[in-house]
Scaffold this motif. Sequence first.
Motif, PDB file in Angstrom:
ATOM      1  N   PHE A  49      -0.316  12.111  -2.163  1.00 44.55           N
ATOM      2  CA  PHE A  49       0.215  11.490  -0.944  1.00 44.55           C
ATOM      3  C   PHE A  49       1.069  12.485  -0.151  1.00 44.55           C
ATOM      4  O   PHE A  49       1.049  12.477   1.089  1.00 44.55           O
ATOM      5  N   PHE A  50       1.808  13.316  -0.861  1.00 45.19           N
ATOM      6  CA  PHE A  50       2.659  14.297  -0.180  1.00 45.19           C
ATOM      7  C   PHE A  50       1.824  15.325   0.577  1.00 45.19           C
ATOM      8  O   PHE A  50       2.091  15.627   1.747  1.00 45.19           O
ATOM      9  N   THR A  51       0.797  15.863  -0.071  1.00 40.09           N
ATOM     10  CA  THR A  51       0.012  16.925   0.547  1.00 40.09           C
ATOM     11  C   THR A  51      -0.937  16.403   1.629  1.00 40.09           C
ATOM     12  O   THR A  51      -1.177  17.091   2.628  1.00 40.09           O
ATOM     13  N   ILE A  52      -1.471  15.188   1.445  1.00 41.50           N
ATOM     14  CA  ILE A  52      -2.463  14.699   2.413  1.00 41.50           C
ATOM     15  C   ILE A  52      -1.827  14.438   3.775  1.00 41.50           C
ATOM     16  O   ILE A  52      -2.493  14.441   4.804  1.00 41.50           O
ATOM     17  N   GLY A 109      -8.987  14.721  -6.647  1.00 42.34           N
ATOM     18  CA  GLY A 109      -9.884  15.015  -5.537  1.00 42.34           C
ATOM     19  C   GLY A 109      -9.135  15.128  -4.224  1.00 42.34           C
ATOM     20  O   GLY A 109      -9.430  16.007  -3.399  1.00 42.34           O
ATOM     21  N   ALA A 110      -8.132  14.246  -4.010  1.00 42.73           N
ATOM     22  CA  ALA A 110      -7.342  14.306  -2.785  1.00 42.73           C
ATOM     23  C   ALA A 110      -6.498  15.576  -2.735  1.00 42.73           C
ATOM     24  O   ALA A 110      -6.267  16.138  -1.658  1.00 42.73           O
ATOM     25  N   LEU A 111      -6.040  16.043  -3.896  1.00 42.43           N
ATOM     26  CA  LEU A 111      -5.233  17.257  -3.942  1.00 42.43           C
ATOM     27  C   LEU A 111      -6.071  18.508  -3.692  1.00 42.43           C
ATOM     28  O   LEU A 111      -5.680  19.388  -2.912  1.00 42.43           O
ATOM     29  N   LEU A 112      -7.224  18.592  -4.354  1.00 41.05           N
ATOM     30  CA  LEU A 112      -8.015  19.827  -4.344  1.00 41.05           C
ATOM     31  C   LEU A 112      -9.109  19.839  -3.283  1.00 41.05           C
ATOM     32  O   LEU A 112      -9.591  20.917  -2.900  1.00 41.05           O
ATOM     33  N   ARG A 113      -9.586  18.650  -2.861  1.00 47.21           N
ATOM     34  CA  ARG A 113     -10.544  18.496  -1.761  1.00 47.21           C
ATOM     35  C   ARG A 113     -11.925  19.086  -2.052  1.00 47.21           C
ATOM     36  O   ARG A 113     -12.803  19.016  -1.204  1.00 47.21           O
ATOM     37  N   ARG A 114     -12.139  19.663  -3.177  1.00 45.02           N
ATOM     38  CA  ARG A 114     -13.423  20.250  -3.547  1.00 45.02           C
ATOM     39  C   ARG A 114     -13.902  19.589  -4.838  1.00 45.02           C
ATOM     40  O   ARG A 114     -13.161  19.517  -5.827  1.00 45.02           O
ATOM     41  N   THR A 115     -15.158  19.124  -4.816  1.00 46.02           N
ATOM     42  CA  THR A 115     -15.683  18.388  -5.972  1.00 46.02           C
ATOM     43  C   THR A 115     -15.650  19.222  -7.241  1.00 46.02           C
ATOM     44  O   THR A 115     -15.187  18.769  -8.292  1.00 46.02           O
ATOM     45  N   ALA A 116     -16.141  20.462  -7.165  1.00 44.49           N
ATOM     46  CA  ALA A 116     -16.212  21.313  -8.360  1.00 44.49           C
ATOM     47  C   ALA A 116     -14.824  21.576  -8.926  1.00 44.49           C
ATOM     48  O   ALA A 116     -14.604  21.507 -10.145  1.00 44.49           O
ATOM     49  N   ALA A 117     -13.871  21.877  -8.058  1.00 48.00           N
ATOM     50  CA  ALA A 117     -12.513  22.180  -8.524  1.00 48.00           C
ATOM     51  C   ALA A 117     -11.859  20.948  -9.148  1.00 48.00           C
ATOM     52  O   ALA A 117     -11.213  21.039 -10.202  1.00 48.00           O
ATOM     53  N   ALA A 118     -12.024  19.805  -8.514  1.00 48.61           N
ATOM     54  CA  ALA A 118     -11.419  18.578  -9.038  1.00 48.61           C
ATOM     55  C   ALA A 118     -12.055  18.162 -10.364  1.00 48.61           C
ATOM     56  O   ALA A 118     -11.354  17.728 -11.280  1.00 48.61           O
ATOM     57  N   LEU A 119     -13.373  18.293 -10.467  1.00 46.87           N
ATOM     58  CA  LEU A 119     -14.043  17.966 -11.731  1.00 46.87           C
ATOM     59  C   LEU A 119     -13.609  18.911 -12.840  1.00 46.87           C
ATOM     60  O   LEU A 119     -13.406  18.489 -13.985  1.00 46.87           O
ATOM     61  N   ALA A 120     -13.480  20.197 -12.520  1.00 46.74           N
ATOM     62  CA  ALA A 120     -13.031  21.170 -13.521  1.00 46.74           C
ATOM     63  C   ALA A 120     -11.616  20.831 -13.994  1.00 46.74           C
ATOM     64  O   ALA A 120     -11.315  20.895 -15.197  1.00 46.74           O
ATOM     65  N   VAL A 155      -4.860   5.339   4.154  1.00 48.43           N
ATOM     66  CA  VAL A 155      -6.275   5.548   3.801  1.00 48.43           C
ATOM     67  C   VAL A 155      -6.421   5.753   2.300  1.00 48.43           C
ATOM     68  O   VAL A 155      -7.256   5.116   1.633  1.00 48.43           O
ATOM     69  N   LEU A 156      -5.587   6.640   1.750  1.00 49.37           N
ATOM     70  CA  LEU A 156      -5.671   6.927   0.317  1.00 49.37           C
ATOM     71  C   LEU A 156      -5.273   5.716  -0.507  1.00 49.37           C
ATOM     72  O   LEU A 156      -5.885   5.428  -1.546  1.00 49.37           O
ATOM     73  N   ALA A 157      -4.263   4.984  -0.045  1.00 42.86           N
ATOM     74  CA  ALA A 157      -3.817   3.797  -0.775  1.00 42.86           C
ATOM     75  C   ALA A 157      -4.907   2.730  -0.827  1.00 42.86           C
ATOM     76  O   ALA A 157      -5.131   2.094  -1.867  1.00 42.86           O
ATOM     77  N   PRO A 204      -4.975   7.157  11.563  1.00 42.03           N
ATOM     78  CA  PRO A 204      -4.082   8.320  11.439  1.00 42.03           C
ATOM     79  C   PRO A 204      -3.101   8.215  10.261  1.00 42.03           C
ATOM     80  O   PRO A 204      -2.595   9.243   9.808  1.00 42.03           O
ATOM     81  N   GLN A 205      -2.841   7.012   9.795  1.00 36.51           N
ATOM     82  CA  GLN A 205      -1.937   6.857   8.649  1.00 36.51           C
ATOM     83  C   GLN A 205      -2.677   7.272   7.375  1.00 36.51           C
ATOM     84  O   GLN A 205      -3.295   6.453   6.700  1.00 36.51           O
TER      85      GLN A 205
END
Length: 224
Positions: free
Chosen positions: A216-219, A138-149, A71-73, A66-67
């Motif tokens: 980290f803030f948004t996740i 990727g953690a911010l946008l959660r979508r591969t296409a958007a993060a790659l763009a 996980v991201l760290a 749950p933390q």
Amino acid sequence: MVLGAWMVSAGYHSSYTAADRASFDPGDLTLRGVIVTQLLVGALGVLTVTGEYTSGLIRTTFIATPQRGQVLAMKALIFTTVVGVWCTGLSFVAFFVGRSFLTAPVPPVGLGDPGVPTAVFGGGLYLAGVGLFGMFLGALLRRTAAALAALVGVMMVLPVVLALLPGNTGALVSEYSPAGAGFQIWHLVHSGHSLGAWPGFALFTAYAAATAAAAFFTIRRRDV
């Protein structure tokens, strides 16, 4: 990176002139493959996070741990260790391969020359940083296409757009873009208005750190 070192260095000696001596940059020549490699490493960073969102496994991960910040760290730590070691190794291989093709009249280059160790190590540091930048996007946008763009836009398109500004403004401002600042670490020759190796890398790190803070803030605050 190794292929780029061979392609750039193999034909350089034939076009080398006396006027080129003042601007000769062995870091730029042997590590030119970083420009393409950064997209591959950045994409790997993006997929390290978005792959779980696409498959839905991220829910299981967050139930088990749950933390979410932890996980991201841990993802960032493991990614930095593995990719940093590999990219630093590739940077050294690329340097030695490129150097082997730099024959007379090109000046000889060695690891003992001033600034060369920083540039070679810097190639690996920069690529690891780009990979982390992609991961946090990727953690911010959660979508591969958007993060790659977003990654391609910031690292490849933005410096070109800034360089089109009139006069010296474009060259000056582009040095302060993420890619322009990060590039300084694996170059030996710097223009009069450039930040320099470590200040440039520090600014690039600040961009990545700001993206990490937003991730980290948004996740921690959204449902998944």
